[in-house]
Design an enzyme around this catalytic site. Structure first.
Site, PDB file in Angstrom:
ATOM      1  CG  ASP A   1     -42.791  43.166  29.239  1.00  0.00           C
ATOM      2  OD1 ASP A   1     -42.694  44.341  29.589  1.00  0.00           O
ATOM      3  OD2 ASP A   1     -42.149  42.685  28.285  1.00  0.00           O
TER       4      ASP A   1
ATOM      5  CB  CYS B   1     -22.798  47.855  26.415  1.00  0.00           C
ATOM      6  SG  CYS B   1     -24.090  48.526  25.342  1.00  0.00           S
TER       7      CYS B   1
ATOM      8  CB  CYS C   1     -18.341  43.822  38.368  1.00  0.00           C
ATOM      9  SG  CYS C   1     -18.674  43.203  36.710  1.00  0.00           S
TER      10      CYS C   1
ATOM     11  CB  CYS D   1     -22.899  45.015  31.877  1.00  0.00           C
ATOM     12  SG  CYS D   1     -23.093  46.008  33.357  1.00  0.00           S
TER      13      CYS D   1
ATOM     14  CB  CYS E   1     -30.488  49.790  24.327  1.00  0.00           C
ATOM     15  SG  CYS E   1     -30.718  48.084  24.836  1.00  0.00           S
TER      16      CYS E   1
ATOM     17  CB  CYS F   1     -28.836  43.012  22.482  1.00  0.00           C
ATOM     18  SG  CYS F   1     -27.132  43.168  23.065  1.00  0.00           S
TER      19      CYS F   1
ATOM     20  CB  CYS G   1     -22.673  45.545  40.575  1.00  0.00           C
ATOM     21  SG  CYS G   1     -24.141  45.127  39.628  1.00  0.00           S
TER      22      CYS G   1
ATOM     23  CB  CYS H   1     -25.475  43.973  29.283  1.00  0.00           C
ATOM     24  SG  CYS H   1     -27.228  44.024  28.922  1.00  0.00           S
TER      25      CYS H   1
HETATM   26  S1  SF4 Z   1     -21.667  42.720  34.574  1.00  0.00           S
HETATM   27 FE1  SF4 Z   1     -22.803  44.570  35.145  1.00  0.00          FE
HETATM   28  S2  SF4 Z   1     -24.650  43.827  36.170  1.00  0.00           S
HETATM   29 FE2  SF4 Z   1     -23.172  42.118  36.154  1.00  0.00          FE
HETATM   30  S3  SF4 Z   1     -22.072  42.287  38.099  1.00  0.00           S
HETATM   31 FE3  SF4 Z   1     -20.880  43.391  36.541  1.00  0.00          FE
HETATM   32  S4  SF4 Z   1     -21.609  45.512  36.747  1.00  0.00           S
HETATM   33 FE4  SF4 Z   1     -23.126  44.214  37.773  1.00  0.00          FE
HETATM   34  S1  SF4 Z   2     -28.998  44.894  25.612  1.00  0.00           S
HETATM   35 FE1  SF4 Z   2     -27.091  45.038  24.396  1.00  0.00          FE
HETATM   36  S2  SF4 Z   2     -27.063  47.133  23.596  1.00  0.00           S
HETATM   37 FE2  SF4 Z   2     -28.590  47.074  25.271  1.00  0.00          FE
HETATM   38  S3  SF4 Z   2     -27.466  47.674  27.087  1.00  0.00           S
HETATM   39 FE3  SF4 Z   2     -27.330  45.441  27.005  1.00  0.00          FE
HETATM   40  S4  SF4 Z   2     -25.420  45.017  25.880  1.00  0.00           S
HETATM   41 FE4  SF4 Z   2     -25.947  47.157  25.537  1.00  0.00          FE
END
Ligand code: SF4
Ligand code: SF4
Length: 314
Positions: free
Chosen positions: A134, A199, A192, A195, A215, A242, A189, A245
């Site tokens: 990173d 979010c 689904c 996320c 974000c 965060c 995925c 997700c």
């Molecule tokens: S939560 Fe998001 S990243 Fe995880 S399986 Fe579901 S769609 Fe994919």
């Molecule tokens: S880190 Fe938090 S704010 Fe950023 S995309 Fe994931 S859930 Fe959303």
């Protein structure tokens, strides 16, 4: 190097990585990634990179390891689990992202990557290697996919079918040919979209990219300016990063806690009450987070995030 020697070295590298405690290790041939370049250019053009203007200035480098190590032939990608079920949420204190619980992952992982490099140099004298975590302009997530570690979920983070997504990616670029893993082509995925739907700020785009302007992870770590007014009510108690997700992702339901002592939350931070967070002096901040990723954030913006987070804490 002939094929059987490169196969044998590749297997030895993976064994060494496992002995050093890496949970995942894959190897990809080095080459440009034109499709990724297009996605990245488009994302920047739409302004999704928010305050991260530096991303626009180094797009070619991010998709081609040869810019970082001329003559690059291979990319070794490691994964280091940092998941822990200890999530602070019920303790009425500002929430740190799990990845920032312990010592700075850059320092912890680079030492292990450099041990892999020593191992390679002992066996292949002509090998030139560059390791980083990173810290160089390379699309590490894309290379994790190329090396077969997993796929990029709709939240853009790489998911491994056994480990989940809470892992650090480490990279070694090198100028020798090795035996290669297949890229992870399948996106698992399925239907689904948890996320995207959960979010807090609607930062996940339908195309699997993230709007960094919304974000919380970006706004509480990288962002240099104030947190936008419209985002503040959605921050929750988050003060640095965060994990939402990733927490809602079904692929993390069976995630196992890591066994790396350096990634544990320090006892001092664990014991801090909300008043102590709110009254943290600069000296205390410097001392407590001296070896932590949190030191990337300066004292003033961090304390501003503590004040915002405290409004959500009873
Ligand atoms: S939560 Fe998001 S990243 Fe995880 S399986 Fe579901 S769609 Fe994919
Ligand atoms: S880190 Fe938090 S704010 Fe950023 S995309 Fe994931 S859930 Fe959303």
């Amino acid at each position: 190097m002939n094929a059987s020697r490169s196969n044998s070295i590749s297997q030895q590298i993976k064994k060494k990585a496992s002995e050093l405690g890496f949970d995942l290790c894959g190897i990809a041939p080095s080459h440009p990634l034109p499709e990724r370049e297009k996605i990245l250019r488009d994302w920047c053009k739409r302004g999704m990179n928010g305050g991260m203007g530096y991303l626009e200035r180094s797009i070619e480098k991010r998709v081609n390891p040869d810019f970082l190590l001329p003559g690059a032939k291979s990319v070794i990608v490691t994964g280091s689990n940092y998941y822990t079920s200890d999530n602070q949420v019920e303790k009425d204190v500002p929430i740190l992202s799990r990845y920032a619980f312990g010592k700075d992952y850059h320092d912890v992982i680079i030492k292990k990557l450099d041990q892999i490099i020593d191992f390679i140099n002992d066996r292949v004298v002509e090998a030139e290697c560059l390791s980083f975590v990173d810290s160089e302009p390379l699309l590490e997530k894309a290379w994790a996919v190329e090396a077969g570690l997993g796929w990029q979920g709709r939240h853009s983070i790489v998911i491994n079918d056994k480990l989940g997504s809470f892992f650090f990616i480490g990279i070694i670029i090198l100028n020798i040919e090795l035996e290669y893993d297949s890229p992870y082509k399948t996106n698992r995925c399925g239907n689904c979209r948890l996320c995207i739907d959960l979010c807090p700020t609607g930062a996940i785009n339908e195309d699997g990219t993230i709007d960094a302007r919304k974000c919380i992870a970006n706004l509480t770590i990288e962002n240099r300016g104030p947190i936008p007014e419209e985002i503040i009510p959605k921050i929750g108690g988050r003060v640095y990063g965060c994990d939402k997700c990733q927490e809602v992702c079904p692929w993390n339901k069976k995630a196992k806690s890591h066994s790396t002592a350096e990634f544990e939350l320090s006892e001092e931070i664990r014991q801090m009450k909300i008043e102590e967070w709110l009254n943290l002096t600069r000296d205390q901040f410097d001392r407590i987070f001296k070896n932590s990723p949190v030191k990337r954030r300066k004292y003033e913006p961090f304390m501003s995030s503590v004040k915002i987070a405290s409004k959500f804490i009873s």
